[in-house]
Design a protein around this motif. Structure first.
Motif, PDB file in Angstrom:
ATOM      1  N   LEU A   1      -1.160   6.381  -9.324  1.00 31.28           N
ATOM      2  CA  LEU A   1      -2.441   5.914  -8.325  1.00 31.28           C
ATOM      3  C   LEU A   1      -3.163   7.147  -7.956  1.00 31.28           C
ATOM      4  O   LEU A   1      -2.328   7.851  -7.193  1.00 31.28           O
ATOM      5  CB  LEU A   1      -1.770   5.035  -7.098  1.00 31.28           C
ATOM      6  CG  LEU A   1      -2.811   4.081  -6.400  1.00 31.28           C
ATOM      7  CD1 LEU A   1      -3.509   3.231  -7.404  1.00 31.28           C
ATOM      8  CD2 LEU A   1      -1.925   3.631  -5.159  1.00 31.28           C
TER       9      LEU A   1
ATOM     10  N   LEU B   1      -0.012  -3.609  -9.546  1.00 34.21           N
ATOM     11  CA  LEU B   1      -0.917  -3.535  -8.551  1.00 34.21           C
ATOM     12  C   LEU B   1      -0.117  -2.893  -7.497  1.00 34.21           C
ATOM     13  O   LEU B   1       0.550  -3.084  -6.801  1.00 34.21           O
ATOM     14  CB  LEU B   1      -1.180  -4.975  -8.118  1.00 34.21           C
ATOM     15  CG  LEU B   1      -1.797  -5.950  -9.033  1.00 34.21           C
ATOM     16  CD1 LEU B   1      -2.242  -7.610  -8.481  1.00 34.21           C
ATOM     17  CD2 LEU B   1      -3.150  -5.304  -9.619  1.00 34.21           C
ATOM     18  N   GLY B   2      -0.734  -1.933  -6.984  1.00 31.54           N
ATOM     19  CA  GLY B   2      -0.458  -1.017  -5.743  1.00 31.54           C
ATOM     20  C   GLY B   2       0.120   0.114  -6.325  1.00 31.54           C
ATOM     21  O   GLY B   2       0.201   1.324  -5.771  1.00 31.54           O
TER      22      GLY B   2
ATOM     23  N   SER C   1       0.985  -1.366   0.003  1.00 34.67           N
ATOM     24  CA  SER C   1      -0.047  -0.054  -0.050  1.00 34.67           C
ATOM     25  C   SER C   1       0.814   1.251   0.024  1.00 34.67           C
ATOM     26  O   SER C   1       1.264   1.601   1.065  1.00 34.67           O
ATOM     27  CB  SER C   1      -1.083   0.164   1.257  1.00 34.67           C
ATOM     28  OG  SER C   1      -1.831  -1.044   1.300  1.00 34.67           O
TER      29      SER C   1
ATOM     30  N   GLY D   1      -0.664   1.449  -9.712  1.00 33.88           N
ATOM     31  CA  GLY D   1      -1.516   1.899 -10.685  1.00 33.88           C
ATOM     32  C   GLY D   1      -1.374   1.538 -12.086  1.00 33.88           C
ATOM     33  O   GLY D   1      -0.389   0.907 -12.517  1.00 33.88           O
TER      34      GLY D   1
ATOM     35  N   HIS E   1       3.315   5.611 -14.314  1.00 32.66           N
ATOM     36  CA  HIS E   1       2.253   4.995 -13.258  1.00 32.66           C
ATOM     37  C   HIS E   1       1.648   5.834 -12.126  1.00 32.66           C
ATOM     38  O   HIS E   1       2.456   6.549 -11.620  1.00 32.66           O
ATOM     39  CB  HIS E   1       2.567   3.471 -12.615  1.00 32.66           C
ATOM     40  CG  HIS E   1       3.067   2.619 -13.478  1.00 32.66           C
ATOM     41  ND1 HIS E   1       2.466   1.084 -13.993  1.00 32.66           N
ATOM     42  CD2 HIS E   1       4.363   2.315 -13.925  1.00 32.66           C
ATOM     43  CE1 HIS E   1       3.298   0.457 -14.567  1.00 32.66           C
ATOM     44  NE2 HIS E   1       4.325   1.374 -14.827  1.00 32.66           N
TER      45      HIS E   1
ATOM     46  N   ARG F   1      -4.383   0.195  -0.265  1.00 31.97           N
ATOM     47  CA  ARG F   1      -4.532   1.369  -1.020  1.00 31.97           C
ATOM     48  C   ARG F   1      -5.110   1.523  -2.348  1.00 31.97           C
ATOM     49  O   ARG F   1      -5.913   2.187  -2.875  1.00 31.97           O
ATOM     50  CB  ARG F   1      -3.090   2.116  -1.222  1.00 31.97           C
ATOM     51  CG  ARG F   1      -2.736   3.426  -1.835  1.00 31.97           C
ATOM     52  CD  ARG F   1      -3.497   4.532  -1.104  1.00 31.97           C
ATOM     53  NE  ARG F   1      -3.345   5.791  -1.308  1.00 31.97           N
ATOM     54  CZ  ARG F   1      -3.969   6.116  -2.689  1.00 31.97           C
ATOM     55  NH1 ARG F   1      -5.129   5.566  -3.189  1.00 31.97           N
ATOM     56  NH2 ARG F   1      -3.607   7.517  -3.149  1.00 31.97           N
ATOM     57  N   HIS F   2      -4.560   0.550  -3.088  1.00 30.72           N
ATOM     58  CA  HIS F   2      -5.022   0.451  -4.560  1.00 30.72           C
ATOM     59  C   HIS F   2      -6.734  -0.230  -4.737  1.00 30.72           C
ATOM     60  O   HIS F   2      -7.084   0.392  -5.827  1.00 30.72           O
ATOM     61  CB  HIS F   2      -4.244  -0.536  -5.533  1.00 30.72           C
ATOM     62  CG  HIS F   2      -4.615  -1.881  -5.409  1.00 30.72           C
ATOM     63  ND1 HIS F   2      -4.050  -2.657  -4.599  1.00 30.72           N
ATOM     64  CD2 HIS F   2      -5.363  -2.699  -6.188  1.00 30.72           C
ATOM     65  CE1 HIS F   2      -4.286  -3.873  -4.520  1.00 30.72           C
ATOM     66  NE2 HIS F   2      -5.175  -4.031  -5.717  1.00 30.72           N
TER      67      HIS F   2
ATOM     68  N   ALA G   1      -8.653   3.140  -4.562  1.00 27.41           N
ATOM     69  CA  ALA G   1      -7.985   4.534  -5.499  1.00 27.41           C
ATOM     70  C   ALA G   1      -9.267   4.629  -6.446  1.00 27.41           C
ATOM     71  O   ALA G   1      -9.790   4.147  -7.144  1.00 27.41           O
ATOM     72  CB  ALA G   1      -6.839   3.987  -5.784  1.00 27.41           C
TER      73      ALA G   1
END
Length: 556
Positions: free
Chosen positions: A414, A271-272, A94, A274, A412, A486-487, A490
């Motif tokens: 997020l 992943l994580g 995260s 974005g 990337h 976190r993701h 988002a």
């Protein structure tokens, strides 16, 4: 914590703490994103909107709606089991928040509710168990009401209202025209009255706890940054297995958060970090500067190491302006997984230590695994901005195939935590017409905890010591997989103008630093850099006008 099993395989590599300590959440990780996610543990009400914020999250339907959890209860339980459970799967890092802080607030919210449930259980024993027939009748009436009106709806309609009035009339008639005398008659009357007295007492307990939970909720979103109080995480004696499991679970969470292995899931991006919104490639032939000599042998790692040294100085500027904050520059190993994968796995072996790939294995992957199957090496520079609301990551990879050197930079982003997490608690009010001046309106305060909510909490209280039973009867929240705090929640950063500008602006200076460092290595090793320099200038000229694209969605 009930239901947690001993952790296996957590040796000194993951147990970083010297002993039993109180986990502190008032550290540098108290950002807006962290506090917003943590506030969900203290919330009340339903979670229909909450589930819409992420299509992967769902709620297992309750078998008895009277035992259905509210948002805070379901979120706290789901996060604790998923992040601290003994049988849990691997987690996604995260970035931009401290997941340990969110878990600690879930534990703190559970402890507050546990204290309330202890008092409600005593009330249920005195006014419920001793007058069990009447308690069951009252619970049956409220269950019927919830079945007719729904768990969240307050209105039952004409049929539901008529049914409830009929049941109430029968109860009053039963009390007035009892066919018994003596002690039995008094008990039968008392079994209908005692639960009402218990309800009044339980209502006061529930209101005090609701004010406490809402206070924590509001202070978190207001930037108070209060630390979570979880004394149950500190072992009181050598045999305190429950506290030791929590302590080891938090240590395992910290170790997994520090892992340098990330997962690439196709159109979902890394992943994580974005999705990939931009890609810039510098690929030219390696030609010696002197035709009569050869290029000095060098490896991809030599170029990556030079780029790493230059990226660490990104915050320096010839002008005294704000500029870049200090970025996080790290070596990453990216492992490919299927787009619809429901889980990920952490590697094991002599190349791994405490969820981290060792340095010698990172160098080997960088130099050797550049084509075909297997993991890939990336050098990442990451900016955490807007109090954790925006995470910008630029990933650099260097490959050499035959005589072609390729340096690729991908962007990337997020985005911010879903806006639903920033809703502050609102006072429960209702607008009604005035009695005399009916054309005017007034606002009246409603009870913080309504009648049906008190009954629901009192019914659930004795079962909170048996979470699996409560999950079976009331249902539970299912979190999206592969899960990362976190993701999972988002939003897209491109809807916020300033966040989008920050993501686009970061690409140009990073790309130029990468190219400058690479060109210097090529010159030191006797390579002709004319073609590389021309291509680098062309990329530098075009990148300022870059726009975000779906770089991982190929139109083929």
């Amino acid at each position: 914590m009930a239901g947690f099993e001993d952790f296996e395989g957590i040796e000194a590599a993951s147990d970083f703490s010297p002993g039993a300590q109180v986990p502190l959440s008032g550290s540098g990780g108290q950002t807006a994103a962290t506090q917003a996610l943590a506030s969900a543990a203290y919330r009340d009400g339903g979670f229909e909107k909450f589930l819409k914020a992420n299509e992967g999250a769902s709620l297992k339907p309750p078998r008895l709606s009277l035992f259905e959890p509210n948002l805070g209860e379901a979120f706290s339980r789901a996060v604790q089991v998923r992040l601290l459970g003994g049988a849990r799967g691997a987690l996604i890092q995260s970035f931009g928040i401290e997941p340990q802080t969110v878990v600690e607030h879930c534990l703190a919210a559970t402890r507050i509710r546990k204290d309330r449930d202890t008092k409600l259980t005593v009330i249920m024993v005195i006014f419920g168990l001793l007058f069990l027939p009447g308690t069951l009748l009252w619970l049956l009436a409220f269950q019927l009401r919830r079945m007719i009106a729904g768990a969240q709806d307050k209105r039952m309609g004409a049929f539901g209202m008529a049914a409830m009035v009929a049941l109430g009339g029968l109860a009053v008639l039963f009390m007035l025209k009892l066919p018994f005398d003596g002690v039995l008659a008094y008990y039968l009357r008392g079994m209908l009255i005692a639960p009402v007295i218990g309800w009044l007492w339980a209502k006061q307990v529930c209101e005090r706890t609701a004010k406490m939970l809402r206070g924590q909720w509001e202070q978190l979103l207001g930037g108070g940054g209060l630390g979570a109080k979880i004394p149950e995480a500190v072992p009181q004696d050598p045999g305190d297995a429950g506290a030791e499991r929590i302590r080891l679970g938090l240590a395992k969470l910290r170790a997994e958060q520090a892992s340098n292995l990330v997962y690439y899931a196709g159109p979902k991006g890394i992943l994580g970090m974005g999705t990939r919104w931009g890609s810039w490639q510098l690929a030219e032939e390696l030609v010696p500067k002197d035709p009569e000599s050869e290029i000095n042998p060098f490896r991809s790692w030599d170029v990556v190491r030079a780029i790493y040294d230059q990226l660490r100085m990104l915050e320096r500027s010839p002008l005294h302006t704000g500029g870049f904050p200090k970025p996080s520059v790290r070596h990453w190993i990216v492992s490919p997984i299927a787009e619809g994968a429901s889980s990920v796995s952490r590697p094991e072996g002599q190349e791994v230590e405490g969820y981290r790939i060792k340095d010698f294995e990172i160098q080997r992957i960088c130099n050797e695994q550049q084509f075909g199957s297997g993991n890939r090496h990336y050098l990442g520079v990451q900016f955490v901005l807007w109090d954790g609301q925006l995470v910008i990551t630029l990933m650099i990879t260097v490959t050499v195939l035959h005589h072609t050197l390729r340096i690729e930079v991908t962007g990337h982003a997020l985005g911010p935590v879903h806006g639903l997490f920033f809703d502050k608690p609102k006072a429960k009010t209702k607008t009604v017409s005035k009695g005399v001046k009916f054309w005017e309106t007034k606002t009246v305060n409603q009870p913080l905890v309504e009648t049906q909510e008190v009954v629901r909490l009192a019914a659930r209280a004795p079962l909170t010591w048996f979470p699996p039973v409560l999950d079976f009867l009331g249902g539970k929240m299912t979190l999206p997989e592969p899960f990362g705090l976190r993701h999972a929640w988002a939003d897209k950063p491109w809807r916020h103008r300033f966040m989008a500008d920050d993501a686009l602006r970061a690409a140009t200076p990073v790309l130029r630093v990468v190219h400058a460092a690479a060109l210097r290595v090529l010159e030191e090793n006797g390579c002709n850099t004319d073609q590389f320099g021309a291509r680098s200038n062309a990329l530098s000229g075009s990148i300022p006008a870059v726009e975000p694209k779906k770089a991982d969605v190929y139109d083929a």
